[in-house]
Write an enzyme that holds these catalytic residues in place. Structure first.
Site, PDB file in Angstrom:
ATOM      1  N   ASP A  27      24.867  15.961  47.888  1.00 23.60           N
ATOM      2  CA  ASP A  27      24.582  17.314  48.402  1.00 23.60           C
ATOM      3  C   ASP A  27      23.999  18.200  47.302  1.00 23.60           C
ATOM      4  OD1 ASP A  27      24.455  19.271  50.331  1.00 23.60           O
ATOM      5  OD2 ASP A  27      26.531  19.928  50.053  1.00 23.60           O
ATOM      6  N   ASN A  75      22.852  16.587  60.777  1.00 22.77           N
ATOM      7  CA  ASN A  75      21.650  17.072  60.078  1.00 22.77           C
ATOM      8  C   ASN A  75      20.433  17.240  61.002  1.00 22.77           C
ATOM      9  OD1 ASN A  75      22.500  15.427  56.957  1.00 22.77           O
ATOM     10  ND2 ASN A  75      22.638  17.606  57.439  1.00 22.77           N
TER      11      ASN A  75
HETATM   12  C1  IPE Z   1      26.402  16.394  54.050  1.00 21.43           C
HETATM   13  O1  IPE Z   1      25.706  17.464  53.522  1.00 21.43           O
HETATM   14  C2  IPE Z   1      25.456  15.354  54.550  1.00 21.43           C
HETATM   15  C3  IPE Z   1      24.645  14.675  53.550  1.00 21.43           C
HETATM   16  C4  IPE Z   1      24.647  14.857  52.261  1.00 21.43           C
HETATM   17  C5  IPE Z   1      23.772  13.672  54.076  1.00 21.43           C
HETATM   18  P1  IPE Z   1      25.418  18.775  54.378  1.00 21.43           P
HETATM   19  O2  IPE Z   1      24.660  19.693  53.479  1.00 21.43           O
HETATM   20  O3  IPE Z   1      24.786  18.428  55.681  1.00 21.43           O
HETATM   21  O4  IPE Z   1      26.888  19.316  54.658  1.00 21.43           O
HETATM   22  P2  IPE Z   1      27.416  20.744  55.121  1.00 21.43           P
HETATM   23  O5  IPE Z   1      26.575  21.179  56.269  1.00 21.43           O
HETATM   24  O6  IPE Z   1      27.224  21.681  53.954  1.00 21.43           O
HETATM   25  O7  IPE Z   1      28.844  20.547  55.436  1.00 21.43           O
HETATM   26  C1  IPE Z   2      21.732  17.058  50.820  1.00 18.66           C
HETATM   27  O1  IPE Z   2      21.191  18.207  50.270  1.00 18.66           O
HETATM   28  C2  IPE Z   2      20.689  16.214  51.508  1.00 18.66           C
HETATM   29  C3  IPE Z   2      20.838  16.124  52.966  1.00 18.66           C
HETATM   30  C4  IPE Z   2      21.781  16.660  53.680  1.00 18.66           C
HETATM   31  C5  IPE Z   2      19.830  15.360  53.676  1.00 18.66           C
HETATM   32  P1  IPE Z   2      21.063  19.536  51.124  1.00 18.66           P
HETATM   33  O2  IPE Z   2      19.730  19.552  51.776  1.00 18.66           O
HETATM   34  O3  IPE Z   2      22.210  19.707  52.048  1.00 18.66           O
HETATM   35  O4  IPE Z   2      21.112  20.629  49.979  1.00 18.66           O
HETATM   36  P2  IPE Z   2      21.819  22.052  50.046  1.00 18.66           P
HETATM   37  O5  IPE Z   2      23.247  21.829  50.416  1.00 18.66           O
HETATM   38  O6  IPE Z   2      21.086  22.852  51.086  1.00 18.66           O
HETATM   39  O7  IPE Z   2      21.638  22.597  48.658  1.00 18.66           O
HETATM   40 MG    MG Z   3      24.019  20.601  51.875  1.00 18.42          MG
END
Ligand code: IPE
Ligand code: IPE
Ligand code: MG
Length: 249
Positions: A27, A75
């Site tokens: 993340d 997602n």
């Molecule tokens: C969790 O990250 C999913 C992945 C890293 C693939 P998210 O960014 O989607 O999680 P939330 O929404 O902050 O809980």
């Molecule tokens: C994790 O990084 C990747 C996926 C969930 C695909 P994020 O895209 O959630 O990054 P933040 O949390 O917005 O920084």
């Molecule tokens: Mg995230």
């Protein structure tokens, strides 16, 4: 070869200094990009680079299983543009990396509800899995359109189809979950500072050691991985027992 599966609630798994199985929520890509005034997708692209490094670092540290959360079942709620760019990146990463993975002894698996992905992506996944199926240095599982609740439900439903009218047990369910080939994760890592599971491996994380770091995924390197492993090595894994019982063993 199917390795023996230990259920942390039914028996006590063997303890090891190095985690056999590390599961990571990657993340913080979006925030990494935002800090640099770049589009979010630039963070995802940088994130793919880290995957390559961390797989290599895990091989060097004799980690047997690495499981990465790449795209959650939630997602899809993101803007259409970001979702489609993520799918393109996934295709590109498979096209570019599978050959290298194969040479490095990586056994690639992709788990999740793949039915929502387009045919090109599904074909690349199947080809990548087939090509690397015999490799044994590390098993890399990429969770894509994965959700912990989805996993438990699909396992229960498939079990019921095979055993109509039967009564489900923990031992019966386990082989139907989407990673029956892997032991439960010893170490769970979440980068990006959030302290939540976000519907990742709900069943399998029952007794995993949890490690959260502020480090954003595109910044997470081998040194950061070593900090997580060092933290794991200080934990006392009791699996329900007392400290005194551990000393007696
Ligand atoms: C969790 O990250 C999913 C992945 C890293 C693939 P998210 O960014 O989607 O999680 P939330 O929404 O902050 O809980
Ligand atoms: C994790 O990084 C990747 C996926 C969930 C695909 P994020 O895209 O959630 O990054 P933040 O949390 O917005 O920084
Ligand atoms: Mg995230």
């Amino acid at each position: 070869m199917l390795k023996r599966y230990f259920s942390s609630t039914r028996e006590i798994p063997p303890s090891a200094k190095t985690p056999r199985h590390i599961a990571i929520i990657m993340d913080g890509n979006g925030r990494w990009a935002k800090k640099r005034l770049l589009p979010r997708v630039a963070g995802h692209a940088q994130g793919v680079e880290r995957v390559r490094d961390i797989v290599q670092a895990c091989i060097e540290r004799n980690v047997e299983y690495l499981t990465l959360f790449a795209f959650s079942s939630e997602n899809w709620r993101r803007p259409e543009e970001e979702v489609s760019r993520l799918m393109e990146l996934f295709v590109m990463a498979l096209e570019r990396e599978v050959g290298k993975m194969h040479r490095n002894g990586v056994n690639l698996k992709v788990v999740g509800d793949l039915s929502r992905f387009d045919q090109r992506l599904r074909d690349l996944i199947t080809q990548g899995e087939l090509k690397t199926a015999g490799n044994q240095r590390i098993t890399l599982t990429v969770c894509a359109n994965y959700g912990g609740r989805w996993d438990i439900l699909q396992a229960a439903n498939r079990w019921l189809q095979d055993h109509p009218g039967g009564e489900l047990s923990e031992a019966a369910l386990t082989p139907y979950l989407s990673m029956p080939y892997a032991p439960e994760p010893d170490l769970f890592i979440r980068t990006g500072g959030e302290q939540r599971i976000s519907n990742f491996l709900l069943w399998q994380l029952a007794y995993s050691e949890l490690y959260f770091t502020e480090s954003l995924w595109p910044d997470f390197d081998a040194q950061a991985l070593d900090l997580a492993i060092a933290s794991f090595q200080k934990r006392e894994r009791r699996f329900g027992r007392t400290s005194e019982q551990l000393v007696e063993r």
